[in-house]
Write a protein that holds these residues in place. Structure first.
Motif, PDB file in Angstrom:
ATOM      1  N   GLU A   1       0.844  -1.166   0.000  1.00  0.00           N
ATOM      2  CA  GLU A   1       0.000   0.000   0.000  1.00  0.00           C
ATOM      3  C   GLU A   1       0.899   1.241   0.000  1.00  0.00           C
ATOM      4  N   TYR A   2       0.497   2.248  -0.746  1.00  0.00           N
ATOM      5  CA  TYR A   2       1.268   3.487  -0.759  1.00  0.00           C
ATOM      6  C   TYR A   2       0.351   4.664  -1.069  1.00  0.00           C
ATOM      7  N   GLY A   3       0.858   5.850  -0.756  1.00  0.00           N
ATOM      8  CA  GLY A   3       0.104   7.054  -1.042  1.00  0.00           C
ATOM      9  C   GLY A   3       1.047   8.212  -1.285  1.00  0.00           C
ATOM     10  N   LYS A   4       0.574   9.181  -2.032  1.00  0.00           N
ATOM     11  CA  LYS A   4       1.358  10.373  -2.334  1.00  0.00           C
ATOM     12  C   LYS A   4       1.165  11.375  -1.197  1.00  0.00           C
ATOM     13  N   ILE A   5       2.264  11.899  -0.663  1.00  0.00           N
ATOM     14  CA  ILE A   5       2.197  12.888   0.414  1.00  0.00           C
ATOM     15  C   ILE A   5       2.094  14.280  -0.192  1.00  0.00           C
ATOM     16  N   ASP A   6       3.015  14.583  -1.095  1.00  0.00           N
ATOM     17  CA  ASP A   6       3.012  15.835  -1.849  1.00  0.00           C
ATOM     18  C   ASP A   6       3.757  15.562  -3.151  1.00  0.00           C
ATOM     19  N   GLU A   7       4.072  16.587  -3.903  1.00  0.00           N
ATOM     20  CA  GLU A   7       4.597  16.381  -5.256  1.00  0.00           C
ATOM     21  C   GLU A   7       5.805  15.424  -5.317  1.00  0.00           C
ATOM     22  N   PRO A   8       6.862  15.615  -4.538  1.00  0.00           N
ATOM     23  CA  PRO A   8       7.970  14.674  -4.726  1.00  0.00           C
ATOM     24  C   PRO A   8       7.987  13.488  -3.768  1.00  0.00           C
ATOM     25  N   HIS A   9       6.997  13.365  -2.847  1.00  0.00           N
ATOM     26  CA  HIS A   9       7.084  12.349  -1.801  1.00  0.00           C
ATOM     27  C   HIS A   9       5.919  11.361  -1.800  1.00  0.00           C
ATOM     28  N   PHE A  10       6.280  10.104  -1.567  1.00  0.00           N
ATOM     29  CA  PHE A  10       5.314   9.038  -1.345  1.00  0.00           C
ATOM     30  C   PHE A  10       5.638   8.377  -0.015  1.00  0.00           C
ATOM     31  N   VAL A  11       4.641   7.759   0.600  1.00  0.00           N
ATOM     32  CA  VAL A  11       4.877   6.867   1.726  1.00  0.00           C
ATOM     33  C   VAL A  11       4.451   5.470   1.271  1.00  0.00           C
ATOM     34  N   VAL A  12       5.341   4.499   1.492  1.00  0.00           N
ATOM     35  CA  VAL A  12       5.080   3.109   1.128  1.00  0.00           C
ATOM     36  C   VAL A  12       4.986   2.314   2.426  1.00  0.00           C
ATOM     37  N   CYS A  13       3.856   1.639   2.634  1.00  0.00           N
ATOM     38  CA  CYS A  13       3.641   0.831   3.834  1.00  0.00           C
ATOM     39  C   CYS A  13       3.714  -0.641   3.445  1.00  0.00           C
ATOM     40  N   LEU A  14       4.665  -1.341   4.033  1.00  0.00           N
ATOM     41  CA  LEU A  14       4.811  -2.766   3.768  1.00  0.00           C
ATOM     42  C   LEU A  14       4.327  -3.550   4.983  1.00  0.00           C
ATOM     43  N   GLU A  15       3.870  -4.770   4.731  1.00  0.00           N
ATOM     44  CA  GLU A  15       3.338  -5.623   5.787  1.00  0.00           C
ATOM     45  C   GLU A  15       4.167  -6.879   5.918  1.00  0.00           C
ATOM     46  N   GLY A  16       3.945  -7.607   7.008  1.00  0.00           N
ATOM     47  CA  GLY A  16       4.665  -8.856   7.252  1.00  0.00           C
ATOM     48  C   GLY A  16       4.636  -9.776   6.041  1.00  0.00           C
ATOM     49  N   GLY A  17       5.809 -10.271   5.655  1.00  0.00           N
ATOM     50  CA  GLY A  17       5.927 -11.163   4.501  1.00  0.00           C
ATOM     51  C   GLY A  17       6.317 -10.474   3.210  1.00  0.00           C
ATOM     52  N   ASP A  18       6.148  -9.147   3.133  1.00  0.00           N
ATOM     53  CA  ASP A  18       6.542  -8.410   1.931  1.00  0.00           C
ATOM     54  C   ASP A  18       8.068  -8.368   1.824  1.00  0.00           C
ATOM     55  N   GLU A  19       8.591  -8.512   0.620  1.00  0.00           N
ATOM     56  CA  GLU A  19      10.026  -8.393   0.384  1.00  0.00           C
ATOM     57  C   GLU A  19      10.312  -6.939   0.027  1.00  0.00           C
ATOM     58  N   ILE A  20      11.248  -6.313   0.723  1.00  0.00           N
ATOM     59  CA  ILE A  20      11.478  -4.876   0.594  1.00  0.00           C
ATOM     60  C   ILE A  20      11.893  -4.488  -0.820  1.00  0.00           C
ATOM     61  N   HIS A  21      12.962  -5.078  -1.322  1.00  0.00           N
ATOM     62  CA  HIS A  21      13.505  -4.694  -2.632  1.00  0.00           C
ATOM     63  C   HIS A  21      12.463  -4.869  -3.729  1.00  0.00           C
ATOM     64  N   ASP A  22      11.876  -6.052  -3.809  1.00  0.00           N
ATOM     65  CA  ASP A  22      10.897  -6.334  -4.869  1.00  0.00           C
ATOM     66  C   ASP A  22       9.685  -5.403  -4.772  1.00  0.00           C
ATOM     67  N   SER A  23       9.240  -5.119  -3.542  1.00  0.00           N
ATOM     68  CA  SER A  23       8.083  -4.233  -3.352  1.00  0.00           C
ATOM     69  C   SER A  23       8.400  -2.820  -3.828  1.00  0.00           C
ATOM     70  N   LEU A  24       9.586  -2.313  -3.513  1.00  0.00           N
ATOM     71  CA  LEU A  24       9.946  -0.956  -3.929  1.00  0.00           C
ATOM     72  C   LEU A  24      10.172  -0.864  -5.436  1.00  0.00           C
ATOM     73  N   VAL A  25      10.779  -1.891  -6.029  1.00  0.00           N
ATOM     74  CA  VAL A  25      10.973  -1.890  -7.484  1.00  0.00           C
ATOM     75  C   VAL A  25       9.615  -1.933  -8.195  1.00  0.00           C
ATOM     76  N   ALA A  26       8.683  -2.737  -7.704  1.00  0.00           N
ATOM     77  CA  ALA A  26       7.338  -2.790  -8.300  1.00  0.00           C
ATOM     78  C   ALA A  26       6.644  -1.433  -8.170  1.00  0.00           C
TER      79      ALA A  26
END
Length: 142
Positions: A1-26
């Motif tokens: 899950e993710y959301g845009k905070i403002d023009e250059p910023h997003f927040v990405v929320c990962l949950e148990g079991g998510d792989e960090i690298h693959d989730s961010l690349v996706a």
């Protein structure tokens, strides 16, 4: 899950079991981000750390298991061979032990909150055979 905070910023929320690298690349593929920086905190339950040995031009991997607190997750999201590429460093703590190192893969233990700062540019990486790893090539365009 993710959301845009403002023009250059997003927040990405990962949950148990998510792989960090693959989730961010996706995430950067979906949002068409070609260069960004990350900062994050949370927990991992499994992580592969890598230490680069320049004399051998290879990484030595160390795998850690069990819940560890992410004290700091930083890095860049850029491009390698015209595909999104992530390079991250992580500092972990737990049970009175602390370690910080470049890392390869990590699986979220409970949750992680990651801020992505996007830049309106393209940064390309290219394999540097003399060094043995992928370096930024600021003169290259995608």
């Amino acid at each position: 899950e993710y959301g845009k905070i403002d023009e250059p910023h997003f927040v990405v929320c990962l949950e148990g079991g998510d792989e960090i690298h693959d989730s961010l690349v996706a995430f950067v593929e979906k949002e068409h981000i070609t260069f960004g920086m990350i900062q994050g905190i949370g927990t991992v339950r499994e992580v592969t750390l890598g230490f680069f040995h320049p004399d051998r031009k290879e990484y030595r991997e160390t795998k850690l298991y069990g819940i560890k607190e992410i004290i700091s997750l930083t890095g860049t999201l850029d491009m390698f061979q015209k595909k999104p590429y992530g390079h991250f460093n992580i500092a972990l703590g737990g049970e009175g032990q602390y370690i910080g190192q470049p890392y390869g893969l990590g699986v979220i233990g409970i949750t992680a909150k990651i801020i992505v700062t996007c830049f309106n540019t393209i940064i390309m990486r290219e394999k540097d055979e003399s060094m043995g790893f992928n370096m930024w090539k600021l003169s290259k365009k995608a």
